[in-house]
Scaffold this motif. Structure first.
Motif: not given
Ligand SMILES: Nc1ncnc2c1ncn2[C@@H]1O[C@H](COP(=O)(O)OP(=O)(O)OP(=O)(O)O)[C@@H](O)[C@H]1O
Ligand SMILES: [Mg+2]
Lengths: 299, 273
Positions: B91-114
């Motif tokens: 569970l801890a591994t998945f928490y890290g993977a799921a949350t980590g993937a949202r920290m930069i990637s998700a907002d870059e995908d959407s364009g919000y990081l710009d």
């Protein structure tokens, strides 16, 4: 400092995937401090590429960029403090309300008076309590405009700022740009439409396929445009009398009606016409839009 | 157009002062669910100990000894195998993977990081503030698990494991989440790949290293265990050995290195659209 933006031999090649894509190709351009600069070009010309380079969101393949005398890469934080940016496809956090979003972005800038945000929102007709996700495209664009203008930046960089706005709000936006210039701010805005830029811009650049095609004042561009002339005679006139006149192009004789373009002074044409009985005369400067089309299309 | 101004409640403003507080605020429900679910599962499994210890016939196949599924007879052995050796770390591994993937990637995908990075926030600062929120979530989850363990400690006959042992195990758990969170965050930051890819790769590395740690003794590659975070997390027996500098510092150092490399690459690449 008199130069707000200085681009020298700027080239950007996108290398994602296998095929390298040319986004910009040796672009040299300078924008003076305090002017409103219109940046025009067809789809895929490289407008957004240029703008994202100015903000250090992407990095040039070669060439140099100076913005407000700073290096966008090295001085990113200092530069961003002094710039207001509206992206071509403005994306905000849909879960936030417009007001929350603006408060957050203001906090990232170390705070902007709430009254200033409220005043801009009111002016554009934006409801701060509306959730961003639920806003229409135009209303979302208003959020983008408010966040770009709210801290009264030295330089406004706006990528297609009027997209999605209704004509009334477009006018409000143009007023805001004019006021920004009066306040000494520099505005760099991209667009597809000459007429919208024409209304506020001091100078205009046109790019195509990553290269600069023209850069001049709106007045000078207009001076370059041709006069469209139509003359109605009482009786048919011989074509030979008009065909060789200086500056006359595109001559057409349709019975008693003559149409042509005139580049420069229409004196010779008028004197030639005066030898006959003229019953009608019409002369229009070619629409800037048309001139612009010809720049777009020119190979 | 009605009057503007104070339409936004003040409480919301308080959470929108920095990237860190906003990230925490945005994730408050997700982090709470993770903490409650992980703690509840750990508690459920731990509470099962009296039945297992009464029924010592529980035979563990030799092949699974590497995973720590042995010695079910004593409390520490049971917890190390069933609770902290299998379910919770995955569970801890998945928490890290799921949350980590949202920290930069998700907002870059959407364009919000710009938008955020056109503000006076450096890329490194953004990354660290986002990660700090992830870390706070991880600590909260580990704390919830610790509280759950302490709550059932006497009722489930787990008194043989000291409070310090539980605390050390919780710290290892938090560090495991921080490590995989750093991996996901750094992968997204360094590559700009889409969120789903970053999550998939991070989770796959997590599961593979978990398996490697478990099977290494079977394939005669004991040394490889030291290359997996799970060795430091569980193979150092925090439940019985308590706080030890080596595993704690190793996991912390690996986390720092991942973040540093991620930030370094992030600062040097184009933001995608
Ligand atoms: N991230 C990217 N990866 C690859 N190619 C890209 C990328 N972004 C832009 N391009 C290419 O660079 C060129 C210029 O694109 P750009 O977005 O700058 O055009 P534009 O003038 O803003 O167009 P529009 O008016 O449609 O917004 C296009 O050919 C585009 O396909
Ligand atoms: Mg564009």
């Amino acid at each position: 400092m008199t130069t707000a933006i200085e681009l020298t031999e700027l080239t950007k090649t996108y290398s994602r995937g296998r095929a390298a894509r040319r986004g910009l190709d040796g672009l040299t351009l300078s924008v003076r401090a305090g002017e409103v600069f219109g940046y025009l070009g067809p789809n895929g010309a490289g407008k957004s590429t240029t703008i994202r380079l100015l903000l250090d969101l992407i990095r040039p393949t070669s060439g140099t960029v100076r913005v407000l005398g700073l290096d966008p890469r090295r001085d990113a934080v200092e530069l961003h403090r002094r710039v207001g940016y509206l992206a071509g496809d403005f994306v905000a956090d849909g879960r936030q309300s417009a007001g929350e979003c603006l408060a957050f972005l203001a906090a990232l800038r170390g705070g902007v008076p709430a009254a200033r945000i409220g005043e801009l929102a009111e002016r554009l007709g934006l409801d701060p309590s509306a959730r961003i996700r639920s806003l229409s495209k135009g209303n979302r664009q208003k959020v983008g405009l408010v966040q770009a203008f709210m801290h009264r930046p030295d330089l406004l960089i706006l990528d297609e700022p009027t997209s999605g706005l209704d004509p009334l709000v477009q006018q409000t936006f143009l007023d805001m740009v004019a006021e920004a210039r009066t306040a000494g701010q520099t505005v760099f805005m991209s667009s597809h439409i000459m007429s919208e830029v024409e209304a506020v811009a001091d100078r205009v650049a046109i790019i195509r396929e990553g290269r600069l095609v023209a850069a001049d004042t709106v007045a000078a561009l207009r001076a370059r445009s041709l006069l469209e002339v139509r003359i109605d005679f009482a009786a048919p006139v011989p074509e030979a009398e008009f065909a060789a006149l200086p500056g006359v192009t595109g001559l057409r004789l349709d019975g008693t009606t003559l149409t042509c373009h005139v580049d420069g002074a229409p004196d010779a044409l008028l004197k030639a016409a005066a030898r006959h009985t003229v019953i009608g005369l019409r002369a229009d400067t070619q629409d800037l839009e048309e001139l612009f089309q010809s720049y777009y299309a020119a190979a | 157009m009605t009057s503007t101004g104070n339409a936004v409640p003040l409480s919301a403003h308080a959470f929108t002062r920095s990237v860190f507080t906003k990230t925490l605020h945005d994730n408050r429900r997700i982090f709470t669910v993770w903490a409650l679910a992980t703690a509840a599962l750990a508690m459920l499994y731990a509470a099962y100990y009296p039945q297992v210890s009464a029924n010592t016939a529980a035979k563990i196949p030799d092949a699974l000894r590497g995973f720590g599924l042995s010695d079910t007879a004593d409390a520490a052995g049971y917890l190390q195998g069933a609770v902290f050796g299998l379910l919770v770390p995955l569970l801890a591994t998945f928490y890290g993977a799921a949350t980590g993937a949202r920290m930069i990637s998700a907002d870059e995908d959407s364009g919000y990081l710009d938008l955020v990075l056109a503000h006076p926030v450096s890329r490194t600062r953004l990354l660290l503030q986002r990660y700090a929120a992830l870390a706070a979530g991880g600590v909260a989850i580990a704390a919830a698990v610790l509280l759950a363990m302490l709550a059932v400690r006497s009722g489930a006959h787990l008194g043989a494991v000291s409070v310090t042992g539980f605390a050390a195990q919780a710290v290892h758990l938090a560090l495991l989440m921080l490590l995989f969170g750093a991996l996901g965050t750094a992968l997204g930051a360094a590559t700009g790949r889409p969120r789903a890819t970053v999550f998939g790769v991070t989770a796959a590395i997590g599961v593979a290293s978990y398996a490697l740690n478990g099977f290494a003794p079977q394939i005669g590659a004991d040394g490889l265990r030291y290359a997996t975070p799970f060795h430091y997390y569980i193979g150092t027996h925090p439940l019985t050995e308590g706080f030890q500098p080596l595993p704690i510092l190793t996991m912390a150092a690996a986390t720092a290195v991942l973040l540093a490399v991620g930030a370094w690459r992030f600062d040097r690449r184009d933001l995608g659209r």
